[in-house]
Design an enzyme around this catalytic site. Structure first.
Site, PDB file in Angstrom:
ATOM      1  N   GLU A 159       0.787  -1.232   0.000  1.00 17.11           N
ATOM      2  CA  GLU A 159       0.000   0.000   0.000  1.00 17.11           C
ATOM      3  C   GLU A 159       0.823   1.288   0.000  1.00 17.11           C
ATOM      4  O   GLU A 159       0.751   2.085   0.945  1.00 17.11           O
ATOM      5  CB  GLU A 159      -0.965  -0.002   1.192  1.00 17.11           C
ATOM      6  CG  GLU A 159      -2.012  -1.104   1.093  1.00 17.11           C
ATOM      7  CD  GLU A 159      -3.072  -1.051   2.180  1.00 17.11           C
ATOM      8  OE1 GLU A 159      -2.873  -0.310   3.173  1.00 17.11           O
ATOM      9  OE2 GLU A 159      -4.088  -1.744   2.040  1.00 17.11           O
ATOM     10  N   GLU A 264      -5.638  -7.991  -0.342  1.00 15.60           N
ATOM     11  CA  GLU A 264      -6.405  -7.734   0.878  1.00 15.60           C
ATOM     12  C   GLU A 264      -7.841  -7.390   0.512  1.00 15.60           C
ATOM     13  O   GLU A 264      -8.087  -6.674  -0.465  1.00 15.60           O
ATOM     14  CB  GLU A 264      -5.821  -6.559   1.680  1.00 15.60           C
ATOM     15  CG  GLU A 264      -4.488  -6.811   2.337  1.00 15.60           C
ATOM     16  CD  GLU A 264      -4.035  -5.607   3.174  1.00 15.60           C
ATOM     17  OE1 GLU A 264      -4.909  -4.775   3.547  1.00 15.60           O
ATOM     18  OE2 GLU A 264      -2.828  -5.493   3.433  1.00 15.60           O
TER      19      GLU A 264
END
Length: 584
Positions: A159, A264
């Protein structure tokens, strides 16, 4: 029979530890198929220290994961707390030993095992200063685990967000991949794009020339449901919106010939229960049906208002059966018929340029604007003193994770294609940046299409700002699921106009006299389009512009040939000149 079974199990365990050169490499497409559906061992090694956020890793976890039916385990790891801050940036050997132990637990159960760099925000805060340290960390990771089987997969950085730019992310991926390849020439490596591994950012991802790469994205939309417990989820439109996102990612994957890993996805425990089960079911099914592998997020935390996002209890060794079933089985909790395939919008003939200007909002009538906000941010708007008579006053207070905005509810579903710019008067209580956002219309009722933005740096005194529509860029921190994915700002289907947040600061804005700007009126029949400067706009100019587009050495008046005033002379100008001559 028992002896044969024991021999088979022993052989499979031994083979999982064989180095890649012995066991054989696996290409990225096959690896994604092999990964299937997995889960994350979250809040364990991505915490500052193991056990500080959730229960420390135990070997029995992997027995339970395997019995449940998962095919891979993703192990997020934060390295900076275990690495020297200064050169030579040595990673603590005890920590590496511990990581290797857990990797071996996972590999010995036959799992594809993903390890990454997680929560290492220090790199994102100052990329140019810290990339050297990050390179040394990955050099040690790659060296330490070079002998593991092909079932160990590296993910470069979880991320990316904050200060790190798209170009820096691409530079980082290339640098770290080069380091990994020195010791792991065929190991599969996962790379991702910015804005928290957003699917919207995949278009900015430069893919190195390497056959063993997997692209990743994360999915937590709609965020108001998955993280803020607002409302329910599960309507036909809700499902269609997610399907559009996964279709968009699949098209990008096919175009770039790179397989995809949904690394995710998850819902916080305080969200509506029925909706959460249905969401897990639908997202998992969409991932697999599109050919992606996927790893559900589990952080081992139950009961926390802020962090409850778990479906496996690490103490009782029990799974949440409803969530587990939703993740691993197909379509057990929802009925959904995919929307009918619609053809893309047909090619459009460019609109005839408008001249002069058109006032669309002077705030002298009834209030047509509305404020919205969330996650500790607030906003309000009212009619107040403007630059000339009335104007719009916006008062806002931002927050680190919040959002705010005001939207024009009168001028929805507009065609602005014939206009060149948008203009408005603005004054601010400070010089804090804000954004002007234009949302396109969507084919899904009640949803926005693509978001396009321009960052405004207002003055504390009244200033007139003119923004060419060609200067708007696609919003990167968020895109509605119903975006069309065209990567083109379609002004013929403007859905709504917003002033909105750009950061977490607070202040007051005053807006007045919003206008659409066309070509200068003095150029009507005079200069624009008069490519040969003979005082006329006719077929001779049309023919000359056509020749110029084929051979740019031909002499023309380039100012007059730039019909749409975007600084370039291209087929759009050619089409617009044609429309001018036809009088349409």
């Amino acid at each position: 029979m028992k002896k044969i079974l024991a021999l088979i199990i022993s052989c499979s365990i031994i083979m999982s530890f064989l180095p890649m050169s012995v066991y054989g490499a696996i290409n990225s497409q096959d690896m994604v198929k092999k990964m299937g559906i997995g889960m994350n061992l979250g809040n364990t090694f991505d915490a500052p220290t193991e056990g500080s956020w959730s229960k420390a890793a135990q070997e029995y976890y992997f027995d339970d994961f395997k019995q449940a039916g998962f095919k891979h385990v993703r192990i997020p790891i934060r390295w900076d707390q275990h690495t020297l801050a200064n050169s030579p940036y040595t990673v603590d050997s005890n920590f590496l030993n511990r990581i290797e132990t857990v990797i071996d637990w996972s590999l010995s159960r036959g799992f594809v095992t993903v390890i990454n760099s997680h929560h290492d925000t220090w790199l994102m805060d100052n990329y140019s200063q810290n990339i050297g340290r990050f390179e040394k960390i990955w050099e040690q990771i790659a060296q330490r685990f070079k002998g593991k089987s092909e079932n160990l997969v590296f993910e470069i950085l979880n991320e990316p967000h904050g200060n790190i730019t798209d170009s820096q992310i691409n530079d980082m991926n290339k640098r770290i991949l080069n380091i990994i390849r020195k010791t792991n020439p065929t190991r599969n490596v996962i790379i991702g794009a910015g804005y928290w591994n957003s699917y919207n950012s995949l278009s900015q991802l430069e893919i190195p020339n390497d056959p063993n790469l997997i692209a990743t994205f994360h999915y937590y939309d709609p965020y108001s449901f998955t993280h803020q417990w607002q409302g329910t989820w599960g309507t036909k439109n809700d499902m269609d919106a997610i399907a559009m996102v996964f279709n968009h990612v699949k098209k990008w994957s096919d175009k770039n010939n790179i397989p995809v890993y949904l690394g995710e996805y998850g819902v916080m425990g305080h969200s509506d229960r029925t909706s959460a089960v249905k969401w897990f079911d639908f997202v998992s099914d969409q991932a697999i049906s599109h050919g992606f592998s996927c790893g559900a997020w589990d952080n081992g935390v139950f009961g926390s208002v802020d962090n409850d996002m778990a479906f496996y209890n690490r103490d009782t060794r029990q799974f949440d059966k409803e969530i587990l079933n939703a993740i691993l089985t197909t379509g057990t909790t929802y009925d959904w018929t995919p929307p009918t395939e619609t053809n893309p919008d047909p090619p459009r003939t460019p609109a005839t340029p408008a001249y002069g200007e058109q006032l669309i909002e002077d705030f002298e009538g009834a209030m047509q604007w509305a404020a919205y906000s969330g996650v500790d941010a607030t906003a309000s708007c009212k009619i107040s003193s403007g630059k000339s008579n009335n104007g719009l006053e916006i008062t806002y207070a931002g927050s680190s994770n919040g959002y705010w905005g005001v939207v024009d509810n009168e001028h929805r579903n507009q065609d602005w294609e014939k206009w060149q710019k948008i203009s408005f008067d603005i004054k601010s209580s400070n010089t804090n940046e804000v954004r002007l956002l234009i949302a396109e219309q969507s084919k899904i009722e009640g949803e926005d299409g693509e978001h396009w933005t321009y960052v405004i740096k207002p003055s504390t005194s009244w200033t007139t700002i003119e923004i060419p529509f060609s200067s708007f860029t696609k919003r990167m921190d968020y895109q509605p699921p119903a975006q069309d994915g065209s990567e083109t700002f379609d002004l013929y289907k403007v859905g709504s106009l917003h002033f909105m947040y750009s950061n977490s600061n607070s202040g007051t804005l005053n807006i007045d006299n919003i206008k659409l700007i066309g070509l200068p009126e003095e150029q009507i029949g005079g200069k624009i389009g008069d490519v040969n400067e003979d005082g006329n706009i006719d077929a001779i100019d049309f023919a000359l512009l056509k020749k110029y587009l084929l051979d740019s050495s031909i002499s023309i008046n380039k100012v007059n040939a730039d019909i749409n005033l975007d600084g370039d002379i291209n087929a759009i100008d050619f089409a617009k000149l044609k429309m001018m001559l036809l009088g349409d």
